[in-house]
Design a protein around this motif. Structure first.
Motif, PDB file in Angstrom:
ATOM      1  N   CYS A 122      -7.043  -0.921   1.541  1.00 52.64           N
ATOM      2  CA  CYS A 122      -7.077   0.172   0.567  1.00 52.64           C
ATOM      3  C   CYS A 122      -6.810   1.513   1.249  1.00 52.64           C
ATOM      4  N   LEU A 123      -7.340   1.697   2.464  1.00 49.82           N
ATOM      5  CA  LEU A 123      -7.104   2.939   3.195  1.00 49.82           C
ATOM      6  C   LEU A 123      -5.640   3.030   3.621  1.00 49.82           C
ATOM      7  N   ASN A 124      -5.084   1.918   4.069  1.00 53.06           N
ATOM      8  CA  ASN A 124      -3.662   1.919   4.428  1.00 53.06           C
ATOM      9  C   ASN A 124      -2.803   2.294   3.222  1.00 53.06           C
ATOM     10  N   GLN A 125      -3.168   1.776   2.038  1.00 52.30           N
ATOM     11  CA  GLN A 125      -2.405   2.089   0.839  1.00 52.30           C
ATOM     12  C   GLN A 125      -2.535   3.568   0.470  1.00 52.30           C
ATOM     13  N   MET A 126      -3.714   4.135   0.645  1.00 56.73           N
ATOM     14  CA  MET A 126      -3.907   5.558   0.359  1.00 56.73           C
ATOM     15  C   MET A 126      -3.045   6.418   1.285  1.00 56.73           C
ATOM     16  N   ILE A 127      -2.945   5.996   2.545  1.00 61.13           N
ATOM     17  CA  ILE A 127      -2.111   6.720   3.502  1.00 61.13           C
ATOM     18  C   ILE A 127      -0.649   6.654   3.079  1.00 61.13           C
ATOM     19  N   VAL A 128      -0.201   5.456   2.671  1.00 56.66           N
ATOM     20  CA  VAL A 128       1.189   5.291   2.219  1.00 56.66           C
ATOM     21  C   VAL A 128       1.466   6.175   1.007  1.00 56.66           C
ATOM     22  N   LYS A 182      12.414  -2.269  11.995  1.00 54.81           N
ATOM     23  CA  LYS A 182      11.494  -3.091  12.786  1.00 54.81           C
ATOM     24  C   LYS A 182      11.098  -2.414  14.092  1.00 54.81           C
ATOM     25  N   SER A 183      12.045  -1.701  14.690  1.00 59.10           N
ATOM     26  CA  SER A 183      11.774  -1.084  15.998  1.00 59.10           C
ATOM     27  C   SER A 183      11.412   0.398  15.885  1.00 59.10           C
ATOM     28  N   ASP A 214       6.379   2.733   3.753  1.00 60.19           N
ATOM     29  CA  ASP A 214       5.439   1.636   3.544  1.00 60.19           C
ATOM     30  C   ASP A 214       4.753   1.207   4.833  1.00 60.19           C
ATOM     31  N   ALA A 215       5.364   1.530   5.956  1.00 61.04           N
ATOM     32  CA  ALA A 215       4.734   1.246   7.252  1.00 61.04           C
ATOM     33  C   ALA A 215       3.752   2.349   7.654  1.00 61.04           C
ATOM     34  N   GLY A 216       3.623   3.392   6.822  1.00 60.13           N
ATOM     35  CA  GLY A 216       2.634   4.441   7.072  1.00 60.13           C
ATOM     36  C   GLY A 216       3.137   5.649   7.822  1.00 60.13           C
TER      37      GLY A 216
END
Length: 343
Positions: A122-128, A182-183, A214-216
Motif C-alpha cells: 500500500c505504501l509503494n502504491q501511494m508513492i507511485v 529493466k536496467s 510504476d517502479a517508484g
C-alpha cells in the motif's frame, strides 16, 4: 501540485488514516452500545478480565511459570466465549460480526505502511500515485502504455530505403525500451526518439514513462516549448512573491532533480539564442548529474545541429541512444480505418 516528492507527507496521510479508523470505531461503538447495552457489558468484562489476569500474573510469578500459563489459558478460553456472544448479538441485531473491529484501508499493515520490516504494498502504491501526480502524465498513461501498444499500425513491408520494415523496426525499439526500463535503476541512460510527425514517438515515450513511474521513480514530462516558456522563463524572469513563486521554483528545480525528464517535441518551440542556451543547460547538467532524459523530436541529429548548435548535437550524439521510428503516419492510418469502418 507539488514537484518535490515528500515521504513525510505520505506518512502523515497514513497517520490520518489510522486516526480516522479510530474515530469511526468510536462512533460505531457509541451506536451499538446505545442499541445493545449487553455488548458494552461483554467488552468491559473482557477488558477487566484481561487486566486482572495481567496484574495477578505479575504479582504471582511462579518459578516454572506453570501457574501463569494456566491462568492465561483460562482467560483466553473465557474471552473467546465472550467474543462469540458479542458477535452473535451483533448479527442478531442486523450488524456484521466485525462491526466493532477497526477498519483499515490496508488490513495487511493496518495502515502503518510497513509489514514485517519492509514497505507494504500500500505504501509503494501511494508513492507511485504521488509520482504520477508530479509527472504531468497521470491522465494519459492509462491509454498510452505497452498493454495498449498496437503493432498493426506498422507495416510489414519495407519502407523507402530502410533495410527493415516499420513493423520489425518498432518491435526492436520496444524490446530495447523494455531493456532500458529493466536496467533503469542502475544505468539511468538517455534516449532520443526520432521520427516524422504521427509516427508514435510520444506514445512510445509514454509507455516507458509509465513503467518507470510504476517502479517508484520520479518522472517529469514537458514539451520543449512548455519547459522553456512555462517553467524556465516563468521562474527566471517572472518572479512574484509568496506561494506562487515557490511553486515556480519547485517546477524549475524538478527539471534537474527528476529521475527521468521527458522533453517532447524538441524543435517545435520558439527558437532563439536564449531558449537554445536554456535547453543545452538542461541537457548538459542532467548528463553531468547522471540523470536520465528522453527526448523526442522530428529532427534527426543533423537537424538538431543545424537548428541548435554543434555543441548541443554533440552532447546528444555522445550520450544518447538513438531510436528511429519510421513508416506511415499512424494518425492517417487510424483515420482511414475509421472511415472504412463506417462507410
Amino acid at each position: 501540485m507539488s514537484y518535490t516528492f515528500d515521504m513525510d507527507e505520505i506518512l502523515k496521510q497514513l497517520d490520518r488514516r489510522r486516526s480516522e479508523s479510530k474515530r469511526e470505531l468510536s462512533k460505531r461503538r457509541e451506536e451499538v452500545y446505545e442499541k445493545i447495552p449487553e455488548i458494552k457489558e461483554i467488552e468491559d468484562e473482557i477488558r477487566e478480565g484481561t487486566l486482572d489476569t495481567i496484574r495477578r500474573g505479575i504479582a504471582e510469578k511462579s518459578a516454572d511459570g506453570v501457574k501463569n500459563i494456566s491462568e492465561l489459558g483460562k482467560l483466553q478460553k473465557k474471552n473467546d466465549e465472550l467474543t462469540r456472544r458479542k458477535k452473535n448479538l451483533l448479527v442478531k441485531n442486523g450488524y456484521d460480526e466485525a462491526y466493532l473491529e477497526r477498519q483499515y484501508v490496508c488490513p495487511k499493515c493496518k495502515d502503518e505502511g510497513y509489514f514485517e520490516g519492509r514497505r507494504c504494498s500500500c505504501l509503494n502504491q501511494m508513492i507511485v500515485e504521488a509520482r504520477y501526480m508530479e509527472s504531468n502524465l497521470s491522465s494519459r498513461l492509462s491509454q498510452e502504455n505497452f498493454e495498449t501498444f498496437d503493432y498493426s499500425f506498422f507495416s510489414k513491408d519495407i519502407y523507402k530505403d530502410n533495410v527493415v520494415s516499420p513493423y520489425d523496426n518498432i518491435k526492436n525499439l520496444v524490446e530495447r525500451a523494455k531493456n532500458y526500463i529493466k536496467s533503469f535503476d542502475k544505468s539511468r541512460g538517455n534516449i532520443i526518439i526520432f521520427g516524422e510527425t504521427g509516427r508514435g514517438k510520444t506514445f512510445l515515450t509514454n509507455c516507458i514513462a509509465k513503467e518507470i513511474l510504476d517502479a517508484g521513480f520520479s518522472v517529469f514530462y514537458l514539451t520543449a516549448g512548455e519547459m522553456v516558456e512555462d517553467v524556465i522563463n516563468e521562474y527566471l524572469f517572472r518572479h512574484t512573491e509568496g506561494e506562487d513563486d515557490r511553486d515556480k521554483k519547485a517546477r524549475y528545480d524538478f527539471i534537474f532533480k527528476a529521475d527521468l525528464l521527458i522533453i517532447d517535441d524538441l524543435g517545435t518551440e520558439a527558437l532563439n539564442r536564449q531558449s537554445i542556451t536554456h535547453l543545452f543547460r538542461v541537457v548538459n547538467e542532467r548528463i553531468t548529474r547522471g540523470k536520465a532524459t528522453i527526448i523526442s523530436s522530428n529532427l534527426d541529429i543533423k537537424g538538431i545541429r543545424d537548428n541548435y548548435t554543434e555543441r548541443f548535437a554533440g552532447r546528444i550524439a555522445e550520450n544518447y541512444d538513438f531510436y528511429n521510428i519510421f513508416g506511415a503516419n499512424i494518425r492517417m492510418v487510424k483515420k482511414k480505418r475509421m472511415l472504412e469502418k463506417y462507410s
